[in-house]
Design an enzyme around this catalytic site. Structure first.
Site, PDB file in Angstrom:
ATOM      1  N   LYS A   1       0.924  -1.115  -0.009  1.00 39.59           N
ATOM      2  CA  LYS A   1      -0.088  -0.128  -0.073  1.00 39.59           C
ATOM      3  C   LYS A   1       0.884   1.137  -0.067  1.00 39.59           C
ATOM      4  O   LYS A   1       1.526   1.723   0.784  1.00 39.59           O
ATOM      5  CB  LYS A   1      -1.010  -0.043   1.294  1.00 39.59           C
ATOM      6  CG  LYS A   1      -1.792   1.391   1.031  1.00 39.59           C
ATOM      7  CD  LYS A   1      -2.497   1.617   2.254  1.00 39.59           C
ATOM      8  CE  LYS A   1      -1.612   3.097   2.786  1.00 39.59           C
ATOM      9  NZ  LYS A   1      -1.941   4.210   2.224  1.00 39.59           N
TER      10      LYS A   1
ATOM     11  N   GLU B   1      11.716   1.284   9.290  1.00 41.77           N
ATOM     12  CA  GLU B   1      12.595   2.546   8.818  1.00 41.77           C
ATOM     13  C   GLU B   1      11.950   3.718   9.005  1.00 41.77           C
ATOM     14  O   GLU B   1      10.891   4.130   8.197  1.00 41.77           O
ATOM     15  CB  GLU B   1      12.840   2.257   7.268  1.00 41.77           C
ATOM     16  CG  GLU B   1      13.973   3.009   6.907  1.00 41.77           C
ATOM     17  CD  GLU B   1      14.045   4.617   6.382  1.00 41.77           C
ATOM     18  OE1 GLU B   1      13.869   5.527   7.519  1.00 41.77           O
ATOM     19  OE2 GLU B   1      13.812   4.651   5.346  1.00 41.77           O
TER      20      GLU B   1
ATOM     21  N   CYS C   1      14.249  10.657   4.461  1.00 39.03           N
ATOM     22  CA  CYS C   1      14.493   9.969   5.827  1.00 39.03           C
ATOM     23  C   CYS C   1      15.851  10.335   6.405  1.00 39.03           C
ATOM     24  O   CYS C   1      15.847  10.437   7.302  1.00 39.03           O
ATOM     25  CB  CYS C   1      13.962   8.462   5.893  1.00 39.03           C
ATOM     26  SG  CYS C   1      14.406   7.841   4.247  1.00 39.03           S
TER      27      CYS C   1
ATOM     28  N   GLU D   1      12.269  15.452  13.503  1.00 41.09           N
ATOM     29  CA  GLU D   1      12.350  15.358  12.181  1.00 41.09           C
ATOM     30  C   GLU D   1      11.506  16.547  11.599  1.00 41.09           C
ATOM     31  O   GLU D   1      10.332  16.720  11.938  1.00 41.09           O
ATOM     32  CB  GLU D   1      11.746  14.044  11.617  1.00 41.09           C
ATOM     33  CG  GLU D   1      12.447  13.604  10.274  1.00 41.09           C
ATOM     34  CD  GLU D   1      11.952  12.325   9.650  1.00 41.09           C
ATOM     35  OE1 GLU D   1      10.998  11.687  10.191  1.00 41.09           O
ATOM     36  OE2 GLU D   1      12.808  11.715   9.237  1.00 41.09           O
TER      37      GLU D   1
HETATM   38  P1  NAP Z   1       2.949   8.220   8.066  1.00 35.95           P
HETATM   39  O1  NAP Z   1       1.924   8.231   8.638  1.00 35.95           O
HETATM   40  O2  NAP Z   1       3.969   7.536   8.562  1.00 35.95           O
HETATM   41  O3  NAP Z   1       2.553   7.343   6.388  1.00 35.95           O
HETATM   42  C1  NAP Z   1       3.563   6.461   5.915  1.00 35.95           C
HETATM   43  C2  NAP Z   1       2.694   5.401   5.205  1.00 35.95           C
HETATM   44  O4  NAP Z   1       1.808   4.657   6.397  1.00 35.95           O
HETATM   45  C3  NAP Z   1       1.471   5.882   4.227  1.00 35.95           C
HETATM   46  O5  NAP Z   1       1.522   4.877   3.300  1.00 35.95           O
HETATM   47  C4  NAP Z   1       0.275   6.132   5.106  1.00 35.95           C
HETATM   48  O6  NAP Z   1      -0.804   6.080   4.331  1.00 35.95           O
HETATM   49  C5  NAP Z   1       0.525   4.767   6.057  1.00 35.95           C
HETATM   50  N1  NAP Z   1      -0.216   4.792   7.265  1.00 35.95           N
HETATM   51  C6  NAP Z   1      -0.652   5.691   7.891  1.00 35.95           C
HETATM   52  N2  NAP Z   1      -1.358   5.485   9.106  1.00 35.95           N
HETATM   53  C7  NAP Z   1      -1.466   4.011   9.046  1.00 35.95           C
HETATM   54  C8  NAP Z   1      -1.859   3.214  10.136  1.00 35.95           C
HETATM   55  N3  NAP Z   1      -2.340   3.567  11.088  1.00 35.95           N
HETATM   56  N4  NAP Z   1      -1.738   1.901   9.858  1.00 35.95           N
HETATM   57  C9  NAP Z   1      -1.012   1.428   8.494  1.00 35.95           C
HETATM   58  N5  NAP Z   1      -0.618   2.583   7.622  1.00 35.95           N
HETATM   59  C10 NAP Z   1      -0.523   3.702   8.136  1.00 35.95           C
HETATM   60  O7  NAP Z   1       3.674   9.577   7.390  1.00 35.95           O
HETATM   61  P2  NAP Z   1       2.823  10.890   6.906  1.00 35.95           P
HETATM   62  O8  NAP Z   1       1.571  11.092   8.024  1.00 35.95           O
HETATM   63  O9  NAP Z   1       2.763  10.797   5.390  1.00 35.95           O
HETATM   64  O10 NAP Z   1       3.835  11.897   7.356  1.00 35.95           O
HETATM   65  C11 NAP Z   1       4.281  12.330   8.693  1.00 35.95           C
HETATM   66  C12 NAP Z   1       5.640  12.420   8.919  1.00 35.95           C
HETATM   67  O11 NAP Z   1       6.243  11.226   9.098  1.00 35.95           O
HETATM   68  C13 NAP Z   1       6.379  13.418   8.305  1.00 35.95           C
HETATM   69  O12 NAP Z   1       6.282  14.782   8.376  1.00 35.95           O
HETATM   70  C14 NAP Z   1       7.814  12.898   8.331  1.00 35.95           C
HETATM   71  O13 NAP Z   1       8.198  13.224   9.436  1.00 35.95           O
HETATM   72  C15 NAP Z   1       7.568  11.413   8.704  1.00 35.95           C
HETATM   73  N6  NAP Z   1       7.903  10.349   7.460  1.00 35.95           N
HETATM   74  C16 NAP Z   1       9.044   9.822   7.353  1.00 35.95           C
HETATM   75  C17 NAP Z   1       9.119   9.324   6.265  1.00 35.95           C
HETATM   76  C18 NAP Z   1      10.608   8.485   6.121  1.00 35.95           C
HETATM   77  O14 NAP Z   1      11.113   8.266   4.809  1.00 35.95           O
HETATM   78  N7  NAP Z   1      11.056   8.069   6.990  1.00 35.95           N
HETATM   79  C19 NAP Z   1       8.500   9.291   4.985  1.00 35.95           C
HETATM   80  C20 NAP Z   1       7.225   9.913   5.049  1.00 35.95           C
HETATM   81  C21 NAP Z   1       6.986  10.506   6.358  1.00 35.95           C
HETATM   82  P3  NAP Z   1      -1.274   7.479   3.776  1.00 35.95           P
HETATM   83  O15 NAP Z   1      -0.327   8.290   3.645  1.00 35.95           O
HETATM   84  O16 NAP Z   1      -2.048   6.976   2.528  1.00 35.95           O
HETATM   85  O17 NAP Z   1      -2.163   7.792   4.838  1.00 35.95           O
END
Ligand code: NAP
Ligand code: MG
Length: 495
Positions: free
Chosen positions: A189, A264, A298, A397
């Site tokens: 996903k 990660e 990241c 972050e």
């Molecule tokens: P996120 O919530 O961690 O999203 C990452 C993935 O997980 C997306 O596919 C998201 O789907 C999915 N997801 C969200 N909630 C979930 C749950 N409860 N169970 C299973 N899957 C779930 O990240 P974000 O909200 O897009 O970003 C928030 C912060 O995360 C950023 O500001 C950044 O600090 C951090 N981030 C880190 C990385 C990295 O590479 N380490 C990448 C992205 C974000 P949907 O997006 O479709 O809701």
């Protein structure tokens, strides 16, 4: 609401790009028929739509993956053959390089050249894991007299991949490359903000010869499809890249099902500059490590630790470079594009405002292009100096183009500052002193440490992952194959 000519046109465009899930070898919409509009971060225009999958679609995908696993069409195929399929997938990605790069750039707002770099990295993953598939083998173990003992590497079964929006092509490739090489089947996903290339890659995987049900991709919201996938009892292993908070939720779901995970979860990665460093080599790399992908990386180098004697000179030069940076729409291929969505743009702006309100010294602010579309999510790059090591800016972050500078007086203090967050993903050390290079690299708590370099162009071959809040398990390189499989020990008593 009545359609204006504009919205009518957008609807037509969106319908033209009505992307579909790939489940069990078929392209399908969500069973409910629901869809999510896809907007370009550069201008906010809707240009496509994706299925809004829910628990029913997740169940269908996991069942398809389970069935594909049980038939053995993939897991019992020779490793060499599996490798050939992955290599062919890499070739197909290369053959579609321009289309995929443009799509990724439009979907995420990343500058066009970054889209190309991401496709090229994805090709390398499929090539690397295609070649590695038949080289991951077990050991023969000296054991009791009259016994022969050896180990094999067994696939987990159905692997779920939940991936973020920052580098979908690359992260999908590192997950799929390693998982499929070891004979697992896969349900991915992607993030709803950037799903289009993942759907396209799953179609290309079918063309490359992946049997139906081996490589499934479904799109939807994290709170809906993501929760259903991470909690599905039919999943044997979960690999996740994203935020620590979502990582925790996914690990809790995994705990309820007693299964393994790779996490990660990002970082607060330091670049440590000693006074004897080759600054001409270091500074462009330091700037790029936080500006690339708008800081939404990241492994972004979001902290720069500078030895006191060169602190003023280095921050002055960094400030000069930051002032020249401009955020622009993705297709102009500027220094950086917009951030992914309004939520991220607000979050980053709020963290900057909070640091300024707290008295942190703002050393430089780049620009947003004057004519950047109002519907885009732009953030000018920002450099802060003299940052309090315990502040939010130093510890959390930001995931935006925000660099925090700190001064240090000794090697000891540099190591303490570098290790002074809960994260531990990547670090850079800049010095000409050979002994110090080794000492500091050894003492920094991070999954990757670069000396007089940073990021090394993606490093498909290099094991990657975190300590502490940055997560656990390793992706990339040969080591990912170990995470994506389990050791089986077989013992014969032959007298
Ligand atoms: P996120 O919530 O961690 O999203 C990452 C993935 O997980 C997306 O596919 C998201 O789907 C999915 N997801 C969200 N909630 C979930 C749950 N409860 N169970 C299973 N899957 C779930 O990240 P974000 O909200 O897009 O970003 C928030 C912060 O995360 C950023 O500001 C950044 O600090 C951090 N981030 C880190 C990385 C990295 O590479 N380490 C990448 C992205 C974000 P949907 O997006 O479709 O809701
Ligand atoms: Mg998008």
């Amino acid at each position: 609401m009545l359609d204006t000519p504009d919205t009518a046109l957008l609807r037509t465009v969106a319908e033209e790009r009505a992307a579909l899930n790939v489940i069990g070898g078929k392209t399908v919409g969500a069973q409910s028929g629901a869809r999510i509009e896809v907007a370009c971060p550069s201008d906010g225009h809707v240009f496509a739509s994706i299925p809004r999958s829910d628990a029913a679609d997740v169940d269908a995908a996991v069942r398809a993956a389970r069935q594909a696993f049980e038939t053995g069409a993939w897991s019992r195929m020779t490793a060499t053959e599996r490798g050939r399929v992955l290599t062919r997938l890499g070739d197909l990605v290369a053959a579609n390089r321009d289309e995929l790069a443009a799509l990724e750039s439009r979907d995420t707002g990343k500058p066009a050249r970054q889209g190309v770099a991401d496709v090229n990295a994805a090709i390398r993953y499929y090539e690397f894991y295609g070649g590695a598939a038949d080289k991951a083998h077990g050991d023969q173990i000296p054991f009791l007299q009259g016994y022969t003992a050896f180990t094999t590497r067994e696939p987990h079964g159905v692997v779920a991949g939940i991936i973020p929006w920052n580098y979908p092509l690359q992260i999908l490739a590192r997950v799929a490359g390693a998982a499929l090489a070891m004979g697992n089947t896969l349900v991915v996903k992607p993030a709803e903000d950037a799903s289009l290339t993942s759907l396209r890659i799953a179609e290309l995987a079918l063309e490359a010869g992946c049997p139906p049900g081996v490589f499934n991709v479904l799109t939807g919201y994290g709170a809906e499809a993501g929760v259903a996938l991470s909690g599905h009892p039919g999943v044997d292993y979960v690999t996740f890249t994203g935020s620590p908070a979502t990582g925790t939720a996914i690990q809790q779901a995994a705990a309820c099902n007693n299964r393994g995970v790779t996490m990660e979860l990002g970082g607060k990665s330091p670049q440590v500059i000693f006074a004897d460093a080759d600054l001409e080599a270091a500074l462009p790399v330091v700037v790029n490590a936080i500006i690339q992908n708008g800081g939404q990386t990241c492994s972004a180098g979001s902290r720069v630790l500078i030895e006191r004697p060169v602190y003023d000179a280095v921050t002055a030069e960094l400030a000069r470079r930051f002032c020249a940076l401009v955020a622009e729409p993705h297709d102009r291929d500027g220094d950086l594009g917009p951030l992914i969505n309004a939520r991220q743009a607000h979050r980053v702006a709020a963290m900057i405002a909070e640091a300024e309100a707290g008295g942190t010294e703002l050393l430089a602010r780049g620009a947003v292009a004057d004519d950047a579309p109002a519907g885009g999510h732009y953030q000018a790059p920002v450099l802060f100096g003299g940052v309090d090591p315990l502040s939010v800016l130093a510890q959390e972050e930001v995931f935006g183009p925000v660099l925090a500078a700190f001064a240090f007086d000794s090697e000891e203090e540099a190591v303490r500052l570098a290790n002074g967050t809960q994260y531990g993903l990547v670090a850079g050390v800049w010095t000409r002193d050979g002994g110090r290079q080794h000492r500091v690299a050894k003492r920094i708590r991070a999954g990757q440490v670069y000396v007089n370099a940073y990021g090394a162009g993606g490093g498909v071959e290099l094991p990657f992952g975190g300590f502490g809040k940055s997560g656990h398990g390793r992706e990339k390189g040969f080591e990912a194959l170990m995470d994506m499989s389990a050791t089986k020990t077989i013992v014969f008593n032959h007298g």
